[in-house]
Design a protein around this motif. Sequence first.
Motif, PDB file in Angstrom:
ATOM      1  N   LYS A 435       0.863  -1.179   0.000  1.00  0.00           N
ATOM      2  CA  LYS A 435       0.000   0.000   0.000  1.00  0.00           C
ATOM      3  C   LYS A 435       0.899   1.228   0.000  1.00  0.00           C
ATOM      4  CE  LYS A 435      -0.460   0.433   5.039  1.00  0.00           C
ATOM      5  NZ  LYS A 435      -1.405   0.531   6.179  1.00  0.00           N
ATOM      6  N   ILE A 436       0.374   2.310  -0.543  1.00  0.00           N
ATOM      7  CA  ILE A 436       1.215   3.496  -0.663  1.00  0.00           C
ATOM      8  C   ILE A 436       0.766   4.610   0.266  1.00  0.00           C
ATOM      9  CG2 ILE A 436       2.039   3.131  -2.999  1.00  0.00           C
ATOM     10  CD1 ILE A 436      -0.145   4.884  -4.037  1.00  0.00           C
ATOM     11  N   GLY A 437       1.745   5.349   0.682  1.00  0.00           N
ATOM     12  CA  GLY A 437       1.595   6.570   1.449  1.00  0.00           C
ATOM     13  C   GLY A 437       2.899   7.314   1.228  1.00  0.00           C
ATOM     14  N   ALA A 438       3.516   7.772   2.288  1.00  0.00           N
ATOM     15  CA  ALA A 438       4.842   8.376   2.138  1.00  0.00           C
ATOM     16  C   ALA A 438       5.869   7.329   1.716  1.00  0.00           C
ATOM     17  CB  ALA A 438       5.260   9.022   3.449  1.00  0.00           C
ATOM     18  N   THR A 439       5.636   6.071   2.117  1.00  0.00           N
ATOM     19  CA  THR A 439       6.486   4.956   1.711  1.00  0.00           C
ATOM     20  C   THR A 439       5.587   3.807   1.247  1.00  0.00           C
ATOM     21  OG1 THR A 439       6.507   4.121   3.990  1.00  0.00           O
ATOM     22  CG2 THR A 439       8.338   5.542   3.330  1.00  0.00           C
ATOM     23  N   ILE A 440       6.206   2.753   0.718  1.00  0.00           N
ATOM     24  CA  ILE A 440       5.457   1.561   0.317  1.00  0.00           C
ATOM     25  C   ILE A 440       5.575   0.538   1.443  1.00  0.00           C
ATOM     26  CG2 ILE A 440       5.341  -0.358  -1.307  1.00  0.00           C
ATOM     27  CD1 ILE A 440       6.235   1.448  -3.476  1.00  0.00           C
ATOM     28  N   ARG A 441       4.461   0.324   2.120  1.00  0.00           N
ATOM     29  CA  ARG A 441       4.423  -0.605   3.245  1.00  0.00           C
ATOM     30  C   ARG A 441       3.556  -1.806   2.898  1.00  0.00           C
ATOM     31  NH1 ARG A 441       4.144   1.716   9.049  1.00  0.00           N
ATOM     32  NH2 ARG A 441       6.024   2.997   9.130  1.00  0.00           N
ATOM     33  N   PRO A 442       3.746  -2.929   3.606  1.00  0.00           N
ATOM     34  CA  PRO A 442       2.813  -4.044   3.440  1.00  0.00           C
ATOM     35  C   PRO A 442       1.419  -3.625   3.885  1.00  0.00           C
ATOM     36  CG  PRO A 442       4.827  -4.764   4.539  1.00  0.00           C
ATOM     37  CD  PRO A 442       4.877  -3.270   4.493  1.00  0.00           C
ATOM     38  N   ARG A 443       0.414  -4.044   3.130  1.00  0.00           N
ATOM     39  CA  ARG A 443      -0.958  -3.664   3.455  1.00  0.00           C
ATOM     40  C   ARG A 443      -1.416  -4.295   4.766  1.00  0.00           C
ATOM     41  NH1 ARG A 443      -5.014  -4.810  -1.251  1.00  0.00           N
ATOM     42  NH2 ARG A 443      -3.555  -3.333  -2.217  1.00  0.00           N
ATOM     43  N   ASP A 444      -0.943  -5.519   5.043  1.00  0.00           N
ATOM     44  CA  ASP A 444      -1.366  -6.244   6.245  1.00  0.00           C
ATOM     45  C   ASP A 444      -0.185  -6.446   7.179  1.00  0.00           C
ATOM     46  OD1 ASP A 444      -3.991  -6.641   5.090  1.00  0.00           O
ATOM     47  OD2 ASP A 444      -3.075  -8.210   3.846  1.00  0.00           O
ATOM     48  N   ASP A 445      -0.498  -6.690   8.450  1.00  0.00           N
ATOM     49  CA  ASP A 445       0.548  -6.997   9.420  1.00  0.00           C
ATOM     50  C   ASP A 445       1.221  -8.317   9.048  1.00  0.00           C
ATOM     51  OD1 ASP A 445      -0.096  -4.727  10.836  1.00  0.00           O
ATOM     52  OD2 ASP A 445      -1.412  -5.782  12.247  1.00  0.00           O
ATOM     53  N   ILE A 446       2.525  -8.400   9.306  1.00  0.00           N
ATOM     54  CA  ILE A 446       3.278  -9.626   9.056  1.00  0.00           C
ATOM     55  C   ILE A 446       3.786 -10.146  10.388  1.00  0.00           C
ATOM     56  CG2 ILE A 446       5.260 -10.639   7.873  1.00  0.00           C
ATOM     57  CD1 ILE A 446       5.065  -8.337   5.853  1.00  0.00           C
ATOM     58  N   GLU A 447       3.559 -11.414  10.630  1.00  0.00           N
ATOM     59  CA  GLU A 447       3.967 -12.047  11.879  1.00  0.00           C
ATOM     60  C   GLU A 447       4.908 -13.203  11.568  1.00  0.00           C
ATOM     61  OE1 GLU A 447       1.106 -12.751  15.476  1.00  0.00           O
ATOM     62  OE2 GLU A 447       1.172 -14.615  14.310  1.00  0.00           O
ATOM     63  N   MET A 448       5.936 -13.350  12.387  1.00  0.00           N
ATOM     64  CA  MET A 448       6.839 -14.488  12.138  1.00  0.00           C
ATOM     65  C   MET A 448       7.305 -15.097  13.452  1.00  0.00           C
ATOM     66  SD  MET A 448      10.395 -12.763  10.734  1.00  0.00           S
ATOM     67  CE  MET A 448      11.384 -11.623  11.712  1.00  0.00           C
ATOM     68  N   ILE A 449       7.680 -16.349  13.365  1.00  0.00           N
ATOM     69  CA  ILE A 449       8.232 -17.086  14.503  1.00  0.00           C
ATOM     70  C   ILE A 449       9.725 -17.290  14.247  1.00  0.00           C
ATOM     71  CG2 ILE A 449       8.227 -19.281  15.735  1.00  0.00           C
ATOM     72  CD1 ILE A 449       5.259 -19.486  15.166  1.00  0.00           C
ATOM     73  N   LEU A 450      10.530 -16.983  15.247  1.00  0.00           N
ATOM     74  CA  LEU A 450      11.981 -17.125  15.136  1.00  0.00           C
ATOM     75  C   LEU A 450      12.423 -18.380  15.866  1.00  0.00           C
ATOM     76  CD1 LEU A 450      12.872 -13.414  15.935  1.00  0.00           C
ATOM     77  CD2 LEU A 450      12.980 -14.479  13.684  1.00  0.00           C
ATOM     78  N   THR A 451      13.103 -19.265  15.164  1.00  0.00           N
ATOM     79  CA  THR A 451      13.676 -20.454  15.773  1.00  0.00           C
ATOM     80  C   THR A 451      15.178 -20.229  15.950  1.00  0.00           C
ATOM     81  OG1 THR A 451      12.038 -21.845  14.658  1.00  0.00           O
ATOM     82  CG2 THR A 451      13.997 -22.942  15.553  1.00  0.00           C
ATOM     83  N   PRO A 452      15.717 -20.453  17.154  1.00  0.00           N
ATOM     84  CA  PRO A 452      17.158 -20.280  17.321  1.00  0.00           C
ATOM     85  C   PRO A 452      17.936 -21.150  16.346  1.00  0.00           C
ATOM     86  CG  PRO A 452      16.097 -20.499  19.462  1.00  0.00           C
ATOM     87  CD  PRO A 452      15.039 -20.806  18.416  1.00  0.00           C
ATOM     88  N   ALA A 453      18.968 -20.595  15.736  1.00  0.00           N
ATOM     89  CA  ALA A 453      19.791 -21.363  14.799  1.00  0.00           C
ATOM     90  C   ALA A 453      20.445 -22.519  15.538  1.00  0.00           C
ATOM     91  CB  ALA A 453      20.856 -20.463  14.176  1.00  0.00           C
TER      92      ALA A 453
END
Length: 457
Positions: A435-453
């Motif tokens: 989506k556009i505004g002053a910058t191009i951002r993702p339209r929806d929230d992004i969620e992620m799970i981090l697994t320790p390496a």
Amino acid sequence: MSAAVETVPSTKPKSFPLYRTAAGFIRDPLLQLQRISETANGEVIRLGLGASRPYLATHPDHVQQVLRRESENFVRDGLFWRPLHSLFGGDSIMSEGAEWELSKRVLQPVFSTKNVRALTQGMADAINAAVGTLDAPARSGTPVQVLPEMNRIVNETVIQVLFGKKISQTEADRLIPAMEQIATAIAFRFLLPFVPKSLPLPGDRAFTAAVELMDEVLYELVDRFRDDPGDGFDIFTALYQARAASEGRLDDTWIRNNLLSMWATSTETTTVALTWLWPTLIQHPDVADRLRAEIDGVVGTDPVRPDHLHRLPYVRQVVQELLRLYPVGWIFPRIATQATSLGDVPIKAGQTVLISPFLTHRLASVWDRPLEFDPDRFSPEASRGRHRYAYFPFGGGPHMCIGRHVFNAEAELILTSILSRFRPNVTELGPVPPKIGATIRPRDDIEMILTPAASRP
């Protein structure tokens, strides 16, 4: 100034009137612009946007003419700059003419290649500490919101390195959400710059409230360091030293405007770019595997250091390709001060020309497989002979972003630090619309799970 091409007969450009494009702009303005750009295929065209009828120039030759060869003719002014002038003022690094030249001259040394090299160890230390706080959610399997976490890491780094640790955590906790609110609330004013301020648009109240809060914090900072800005080589010190030497010509508002300009540009750009990174890597596991292999081979279990970066060429290529598809500064409006022409299209004084890295970077006539994410297109061999203005995520000419060296080092260090510690996995796979505004951002929230390496203790 004489016309750029005087021997070619003038041609009336193809026009896209509002009645033909309105439905598309209402549904998805960025997608509609992309469709128009694909249809034009590098030709200069005229957009019908109601009260405004700007030209759109996407071919690298035309981009080079506007941003570099005739940069003195095509200036940062007009309707499309109203939202930014209302935020940053008319006398900052985001302005034009003598005011811009002064701010750039004052701030340029902070962002010189030599100084950025000197700052990168502190940058790496700040990034390693900020990324380290992700250990707790990683070990517990708790999902994290991508944009807020990237925002936190970037802001903690910028405060320490570029602002000389002069902004306290309490002040940062007020500035960060206010800047986030501004970045989203400004969207309608950015899309509809010709609408008078007397006519309210969605986001106006939120924008005003956020600017007032930032003013409160920034003017308190200006007052606190008025008599003792320190002797560091940071943005605060550079601005105060310039004001002290100006014999009263520069005031608190000038410092506020430049502080806000540098805060916004040094945090929003990196935050948004890194937010796009993680869903992109999930959709391209071959790129993610190659990236991890390079990082594991160079960094191992050590904290990332500046001297690692020159041995991580694929990291750099990934960041470059990310900025090709998702350039943060997605549009650069310019207004002609004198009559000229772009190709064989006449441009009158006072007319607006829109330049868009987002659109040029996706032109099929310029890029092979333009919508595919392929970092190898930025290998030394593939980059050889490419038009200078086929790729311009930081602008070009005199107004090229002075913080580009900081962005590159910061983005590469953050990416490397995260992937050396964790294996990120976005919780919901699938396309992430922008989506556009002053910058191009993702339209929806992004969620992620981090697994320790696995290689980490």
